[in-house]
Design a protein around this motif. Sequence first.
Motif, PDB file in Angstrom:
ATOM      1  N   VAL A 116       0.849  -1.191   0.000  1.00 23.40           N
ATOM      2  CA  VAL A 116       0.000   0.000   0.000  1.00 23.40           C
ATOM      3  C   VAL A 116       0.886   1.243   0.000  1.00 23.40           C
ATOM      4  N   ALA A 117       0.628   2.118  -0.990  1.00 22.94           N
ATOM      5  CA  ALA A 117       1.478   3.298  -1.140  1.00 22.94           C
ATOM      6  C   ALA A 117       1.090   4.370  -0.126  1.00 22.94           C
ATOM      7  N   ALA A 118       2.098   5.030   0.440  1.00 21.05           N
ATOM      8  CA  ALA A 118       1.856   6.138   1.359  1.00 21.05           C
ATOM      9  C   ALA A 118       1.378   7.349   0.564  1.00 21.05           C
ATOM     10  N   PRO A 119       0.509   8.181   1.142  1.00 22.41           N
ATOM     11  CA  PRO A 119       0.069   9.403   0.454  1.00 22.41           C
ATOM     12  C   PRO A 119       1.268  10.288   0.096  1.00 22.41           C
ATOM     13  N   LEU A 120       1.160  10.974  -1.032  1.00 23.46           N
ATOM     14  CA  LEU A 120       2.227  11.855  -1.494  1.00 23.46           C
ATOM     15  C   LEU A 120       1.808  13.302  -1.316  1.00 23.46           C
ATOM     16  N   SER A 121       2.764  14.153  -0.968  1.00 23.49           N
ATOM     17  CA  SER A 121       2.515  15.572  -0.793  1.00 23.49           C
ATOM     18  C   SER A 121       2.927  16.314  -2.064  1.00 23.49           C
ATOM     19  N   ILE A 122       1.998  17.157  -2.573  1.00 26.98           N
ATOM     20  CA  ILE A 122       2.278  18.000  -3.741  1.00 26.98           C
ATOM     21  C   ILE A 122       1.806  19.399  -3.384  1.00 26.98           C
ATOM     22  N   GLY A 123       2.724  20.266  -2.989  1.00 29.52           N
ATOM     23  CA  GLY A 123       2.315  21.594  -2.558  1.00 29.52           C
ATOM     24  C   GLY A 123       1.312  21.485  -1.432  1.00 29.52           C
ATOM     25  N   ASP A 136      -3.612  10.674  -2.563  1.00 32.44           N
ATOM     26  CA  ASP A 136      -3.817   9.330  -2.023  1.00 32.44           C
ATOM     27  C   ASP A 136      -3.960   8.377  -3.201  1.00 32.44           C
ATOM     28  N   LEU A 137      -2.862   7.715  -3.538  1.00 36.60           N
ATOM     29  CA  LEU A 137      -2.847   6.845  -4.716  1.00 36.60           C
ATOM     30  C   LEU A 137      -3.768   5.649  -4.534  1.00 36.60           C
ATOM     31  N   ASN A 138      -3.801   5.086  -3.324  1.00 32.91           N
ATOM     32  CA  ASN A 138      -4.590   3.878  -3.098  1.00 32.91           C
ATOM     33  C   ASN A 138      -6.076   4.108  -3.343  1.00 32.91           C
ATOM     34  N   ARG A 139      -6.557   5.278  -2.958  1.00 31.95           N
ATOM     35  CA  ARG A 139      -7.980   5.605  -3.148  1.00 31.95           C
ATOM     36  C   ARG A 139      -8.209   6.502  -4.367  1.00 31.95           C
ATOM     37  N   GLN A 140      -7.133   6.792  -5.103  1.00 29.80           N
ATOM     38  CA  GLN A 140      -7.209   7.623  -6.301  1.00 29.80           C
ATOM     39  C   GLN A 140      -7.897   8.957  -6.005  1.00 29.80           C
ATOM     40  N   MET A 141      -7.373   9.633  -4.975  1.00 27.74           N
ATOM     41  CA  MET A 141      -7.945  10.904  -4.545  1.00 27.74           C
ATOM     42  C   MET A 141      -6.870  11.979  -4.468  1.00 27.74           C
ATOM     43  N   LEU A 142      -7.247  13.188  -4.855  1.00 31.86           N
ATOM     44  CA  LEU A 142      -6.416  14.366  -4.688  1.00 31.86           C
ATOM     45  C   LEU A 142      -7.134  15.270  -3.704  1.00 31.86           C
ATOM     46  N   LEU A 143      -6.509  15.488  -2.543  1.00 29.72           N
ATOM     47  CA  LEU A 143      -7.157  16.221  -1.458  1.00 29.72           C
ATOM     48  C   LEU A 143      -6.506  17.581  -1.247  1.00 29.72           C
ATOM     49  N   ARG A 145     -11.823  12.907  -6.991  1.00 25.56           N
ATOM     50  CA  ARG A 145     -11.527  11.531  -7.375  1.00 25.56           C
ATOM     51  C   ARG A 145     -10.892  11.521  -8.764  1.00 25.56           C
ATOM     52  N   LEU A 146      -9.800  10.801  -8.901  1.00 28.69           N
ATOM     53  CA  LEU A 146      -9.103  10.687 -10.173  1.00 28.69           C
ATOM     54  C   LEU A 146      -9.430   9.351 -10.827  1.00 28.69           C
ATOM     55  N   THR A 147      -9.327   9.315 -12.153  1.00 21.50           N
ATOM     56  CA  THR A 147      -9.418   8.034 -12.831  1.00 21.50           C
ATOM     57  C   THR A 147      -8.128   7.253 -12.580  1.00 21.50           C
ATOM     58  N   ARG A 148      -8.165   5.981 -12.855  1.00 19.57           N
ATOM     59  CA  ARG A 148      -6.967   5.157 -12.659  1.00 19.57           C
ATOM     60  C   ARG A 148      -5.807   5.683 -13.500  1.00 19.57           C
ATOM     61  N   ARG A 149      -6.095   6.038 -14.747  1.00 23.55           N
ATOM     62  CA  ARG A 149      -5.016   6.514 -15.618  1.00 23.55           C
ATOM     63  C   ARG A 149      -4.476   7.850 -15.138  1.00 23.55           C
ATOM     64  N   GLU A 150      -5.341   8.771 -14.718  1.00 22.39           N
ATOM     65  CA  GLU A 150      -4.869  10.038 -14.156  1.00 22.39           C
ATOM     66  C   GLU A 150      -3.962   9.789 -12.960  1.00 22.39           C
ATOM     67  N   SER A 151      -4.355   8.835 -12.116  1.00 25.17           N
ATOM     68  CA  SER A 151      -3.553   8.512 -10.932  1.00 25.17           C
ATOM     69  C   SER A 151      -2.188   7.963 -11.329  1.00 25.17           C
ATOM     70  N   GLU A 152      -2.167   7.128 -12.344  1.00 27.61           N
ATOM     71  CA  GLU A 152      -0.901   6.537 -12.779  1.00 27.61           C
ATOM     72  C   GLU A 152       0.045   7.604 -13.331  1.00 27.61           C
ATOM     73  N   VAL A 153      -0.504   8.523 -14.135  1.00 28.96           N
ATOM     74  CA  VAL A 153       0.320   9.596 -14.691  1.00 28.96           C
ATOM     75  C   VAL A 153       0.846  10.500 -13.577  1.00 28.96           C
ATOM     76  N   LEU A 154      -0.050  10.887 -12.668  1.00 28.62           N
ATOM     77  CA  LEU A 154       0.359  11.774 -11.575  1.00 28.62           C
ATOM     78  C   LEU A 154       1.394  11.101 -10.675  1.00 28.62           C
ATOM     79  N   LYS A 155       1.244   9.811 -10.436  1.00 31.89           N
ATOM     80  CA  LYS A 155       2.212   9.093  -9.612  1.00 31.89           C
ATOM     81  C   LYS A 155       3.608   9.166 -10.225  1.00 31.89           C
ATOM     82  N   LEU A 156       3.704   8.930 -11.530  1.00 33.82           N
ATOM     83  CA  LEU A 156       5.015   8.989 -12.188  1.00 33.82           C
ATOM     84  C   LEU A 156       5.634  10.380 -12.064  1.00 33.82           C
TER      85      LEU A 156
END
Length: 234
Positions: A133-140, A145-152, A159-170
């Motif tokens: 399980v990936a830890a949440p990432l901080s962006i500014g 939250d990659l696991n739940r595909q959420m940008l808070l 809520r992000l789509t799976r592909r949006e989450s994958e791109v943002l993760k990279l």
Amino acid sequence: MDFHLLNILLVEDDLTLGEKLTDFLKSFGHDVVHCGDGDKAFEAFCDGRFNFCIFDLMLPGIDGFTLTERIRSRDSYIPVVIISKRNHKDDKQKAFDLGVDDYLVKPFDPDELLWRIRAVARRIHAPLPSGNVAAPLSIGKFTFDLNRQMLLNGSTIRRLTRRESEVLKLLCTRKNQLIKREEILMQLWGDVDYFHGRSLDVFISKIRRYLKEDNSIRIDNIPTVGYILKEGKS
């Protein structure tokens, strides 16, 4: 190889082809509902519990493009594969810009459709590995939250789509570093196809819009080379 069994909405106005594909996909364990026009297909989608869509483009009622837009507005996660005689670059670009996962030109071998369905399903329906399980990432000021595909952002949740989450993760894992287009395409799509490249551009544009509330974050495009997610004042 075992793979996810699907509840498929197949929209094809050629009755013979539709029945042939329905029987073929059912023989591999999938549950398939076949509709012959776009209006009935949208009604079926709203009433059903589908997790995969296959659409022709030229349909009675609403066309495949409009059907994709309407279904995406209700479920941004569901995979969509287009099957069409239309082999024009503009049609393919429009379809990928709408976020379809694959585009197959008629005539095709049903086995090829099955292979493409399996490839998309593996990417989209694969569960997170146990214990990974990936830890949440901080962006500014955002938390991703990659696991739940959420940008808070505070109390705001997107809520992000799976592909949006994958791109943002990279982009996040290589923050302030150049990541090449070819690397993103190979990791997420498995090739450097022109149309997947156009899809990548669309996802980057969407992510830029999501992050625009924090002007300390930006995604720079290095033409023909790649992208850099930059954090911090210029």
